[in-house]
Design a protein around this motif. Structure first.
Motif, PDB file in Angstrom:
ATOM      1  N   SER A 252       0.776  -1.106   0.029  1.00 36.82           N
ATOM      2  CA  SER A 252      -0.054   0.063   0.006  1.00 36.82           C
ATOM      3  C   SER A 252       0.652   1.256   0.012  1.00 36.82           C
ATOM      4  N   CYS A 253       0.336   2.231  -0.556  1.00 39.34           N
ATOM      5  CA  CYS A 253       1.101   3.709  -0.695  1.00 39.34           C
ATOM      6  C   CYS A 253       0.325   4.770  -0.039  1.00 39.34           C
ATOM      7  N   SER A 254      -0.416   4.399   0.760  1.00 42.08           N
ATOM      8  CA  SER A 254      -1.312   5.353   1.533  1.00 42.08           C
ATOM      9  C   SER A 254      -0.620   6.313   2.073  1.00 42.08           C
ATOM     10  N   LYS A 255       0.659   5.899   2.768  1.00 38.83           N
ATOM     11  CA  LYS A 255       1.271   6.964   3.679  1.00 38.83           C
ATOM     12  C   LYS A 255       2.648   7.895   2.763  1.00 38.83           C
ATOM     13  N   LEU A 256       2.703   7.371   1.486  1.00 40.47           N
ATOM     14  CA  LEU A 256       3.708   7.912   0.693  1.00 40.47           C
ATOM     15  C   LEU A 256       3.275   9.329   0.354  1.00 40.47           C
ATOM     16  N   GLU A 257       4.352  10.325   0.796  1.00 41.70           N
ATOM     17  CA  GLU A 257       3.895  11.783   0.601  1.00 41.70           C
ATOM     18  C   GLU A 257       4.572  12.376  -0.475  1.00 41.70           C
ATOM     19  N   SER A 258       6.125  11.817  -0.813  1.00 45.08           N
ATOM     20  CA  SER A 258       6.850  12.408  -1.727  1.00 45.08           C
ATOM     21  C   SER A 258       7.575  11.188  -2.437  1.00 45.08           C
ATOM     22  N   LEU A 259       8.123  11.687  -3.800  1.00 45.67           N
ATOM     23  CA  LEU A 259       8.675  10.625  -4.389  1.00 45.67           C
ATOM     24  C   LEU A 259       9.702  11.127  -5.534  1.00 45.67           C
ATOM     25  N   VAL A 260      10.729  10.416  -5.378  1.00 46.17           N
ATOM     26  CA  VAL A 260      11.721  10.964  -6.375  1.00 46.17           C
ATOM     27  C   VAL A 260      11.945   9.826  -7.388  1.00 46.17           C
ATOM     28  N   ILE A 261      11.479  10.000  -8.645  1.00 41.51           N
ATOM     29  CA  ILE A 261      11.523   8.806  -9.678  1.00 41.51           C
ATOM     30  C   ILE A 261      13.097   8.677 -10.110  1.00 41.51           C
ATOM     31  N   PRO A 262      13.709   7.373  -9.972  1.00 37.49           N
ATOM     32  CA  PRO A 262      15.212   7.431 -10.480  1.00 37.49           C
ATOM     33  C   PRO A 262      15.510   7.600 -11.841  1.00 37.49           C
ATOM     34  N   ALA A 263      16.818   8.027 -12.490  1.00 37.77           N
ATOM     35  CA  ALA A 263      16.759   8.641 -13.585  1.00 37.77           C
ATOM     36  C   ALA A 263      16.920   7.424 -14.591  1.00 37.77           C
ATOM     37  N   THR A 264      16.917   6.119 -14.030  1.00 41.96           N
ATOM     38  CA  THR A 264      16.944   4.933 -14.822  1.00 41.96           C
ATOM     39  C   THR A 264      15.706   4.485 -15.391  1.00 41.96           C
ATOM     40  N   VAL A 265      14.452   5.091 -14.753  1.00 35.24           N
ATOM     41  CA  VAL A 265      13.238   4.828 -14.936  1.00 35.24           C
ATOM     42  C   VAL A 265      12.670   5.429 -16.599  1.00 35.24           C
ATOM     43  N   ASN A 266      12.274   4.808 -17.538  1.00 34.42           N
ATOM     44  CA  ASN A 266      11.847   5.349 -18.804  1.00 34.42           C
ATOM     45  C   ASN A 266      10.182   5.483 -18.862  1.00 34.42           C
ATOM     46  N   VAL A 267       9.497   4.551 -18.038  1.00 34.78           N
ATOM     47  CA  VAL A 267       8.028   4.497 -18.184  1.00 34.78           C
ATOM     48  C   VAL A 267       7.445   4.398 -16.808  1.00 34.78           C
ATOM     49  N   ILE A 268       6.562   5.171 -16.512  1.00 33.32           N
ATOM     50  CA  ILE A 268       5.759   5.081 -15.212  1.00 33.32           C
ATOM     51  C   ILE A 268       4.596   4.155 -15.622  1.00 33.32           C
ATOM     52  N   GLY A 269       4.625   2.888 -15.138  1.00 35.30           N
ATOM     53  CA  GLY A 269       3.509   1.800 -15.663  1.00 35.30           C
ATOM     54  C   GLY A 269       2.101   2.042 -15.239  1.00 35.30           C
ATOM     55  N   ASP A 270       1.238   1.459 -15.773  1.00 33.24           N
ATOM     56  CA  ASP A 270      -0.102   1.233 -15.459  1.00 33.24           C
ATOM     57  C   ASP A 270      -0.361   1.303 -13.940  1.00 33.24           C
ATOM     58  N   LYS A 271      -1.107   2.095 -13.392  1.00 31.61           N
ATOM     59  CA  LYS A 271      -1.607   2.295 -11.917  1.00 31.61           C
ATOM     60  C   LYS A 271      -0.515   2.431 -10.957  1.00 31.61           C
ATOM     61  N   ALA A 272       0.707   2.712 -11.380  1.00 36.20           N
ATOM     62  CA  ALA A 272       1.804   2.709 -10.587  1.00 36.20           C
ATOM     63  C   ALA A 272       1.861   3.183  -9.366  1.00 36.20           C
ATOM     64  N   PHE A 273       1.081   4.353  -9.056  1.00 39.65           N
ATOM     65  CA  PHE A 273       0.802   5.355  -7.946  1.00 39.65           C
ATOM     66  C   PHE A 273      -0.441   5.599  -7.718  1.00 39.65           C
ATOM     67  N   TYR A 274      -1.605   4.790  -8.305  1.00 37.07           N
ATOM     68  CA  TYR A 274      -2.962   4.779  -8.319  1.00 37.07           C
ATOM     69  C   TYR A 274      -3.410   4.891  -6.676  1.00 37.07           C
TER      70      TYR A 274
ATOM     71  N   LEU B 105      -0.802   8.148 -12.479  1.00 36.17           N
ATOM     72  CA  LEU B 105      -0.785   9.049 -11.147  1.00 36.17           C
ATOM     73  C   LEU B 105      -2.268   9.348 -10.908  1.00 36.17           C
ATOM     74  N   ARG B 106      -2.981   8.462 -11.044  1.00 39.07           N
ATOM     75  CA  ARG B 106      -4.351   8.795 -10.927  1.00 39.07           C
ATOM     76  C   ARG B 106      -4.885   8.829  -9.364  1.00 39.07           C
ATOM     77  N   ASP B 107      -5.610   9.801  -8.889  1.00 38.11           N
ATOM     78  CA  ASP B 107      -6.207  10.015  -7.703  1.00 38.11           C
ATOM     79  C   ASP B 107      -5.032  10.208  -6.359  1.00 38.11           C
ATOM     80  N   ILE B 108      -4.226  11.027  -6.787  1.00 36.99           N
ATOM     81  CA  ILE B 108      -3.167  11.298  -5.742  1.00 36.99           C
ATOM     82  C   ILE B 108      -3.328  12.823  -5.344  1.00 36.99           C
ATOM     83  N   GLY B 109      -2.563  13.302  -4.480  1.00 40.48           N
ATOM     84  CA  GLY B 109      -2.823  14.572  -3.790  1.00 40.48           C
ATOM     85  C   GLY B 109      -1.782  15.676  -4.468  1.00 40.48           C
ATOM     86  N   LEU B 110      -1.330  15.743  -5.563  1.00 37.62           N
ATOM     87  CA  LEU B 110      -0.297  16.636  -6.020  1.00 37.62           C
ATOM     88  C   LEU B 110      -1.156  17.845  -6.543  1.00 37.62           C
TER      89      LEU B 110
END
Length: 131
Positions: free
Chosen positions: A1-23, A45-50
């Motif tokens: 679960s990611c319910s408490k995740l407040e911030s995130l730095v995507i690594p430079a090696t990532v090319n694709v943010i996949g389906d429902k990754a942070f839904y 990035l659906r339904d997040i607090g940005l």
């Protein structure tokens, strides 16, 4: 679960943010998406607090419902000179008023996005402006 995740730095090696990754990571209010990321897939990035989001110049695709239901989202900067976006990518953002402003780098992308969102009633609170 990611319910408490407040911030995130995507690594430079990532090319694709996949389906429902942070839904439904509701607490996620800060995300750093680096140069090199080319795709944001469906509901990633659906339904997040940005409130603000900057997409790098390397983005070339934003998928269906990618940012749907991000009702705190007020500002998006898309640094890419050209990209493809699904018409429903920003459904139900910042609604009702105030609107979400999407900033793009040129008038061609402004016209493109206005056309994409034109017949989408779920995107009626979106304004597209050139930076």
């Amino acid at each position: 679960s990611c319910s408490k995740l407040e911030s995130l730095v995507i690594p430079a090696t990532v090319n694709v943010i996949g389906d429902k990754a942070f839904y439904e990571c509701f607490a996620l209010t800060a995300i750093n998406i680096p140069e090199g990321v080319t795709r944001i897939e469906a509901s990633a990035l659906r339904d997040i607090g940005l409130e603000k989001l900057t997409l790098p110049s390397t983005i070339d695709y934003i998928g269906s419902f990618a940012l749907r239901d991000c009702d705190s989202l007020k500002e998006v900067k898309i640094l890419a000179e050209s990209f493809t976006i699904e018409a429903n990518a920003f459904d139900n953002v910042a609604s009702p008023i105030p609107s979400t402003i999407i900033y793009v780098v040129n008038e061609e992308m402004q016209s493109y996005l206005q056309g994409v969102f034109k017949n989408n009633s779920s995107a009626k609170h979106i304004t597209v402006e050139v930076m």
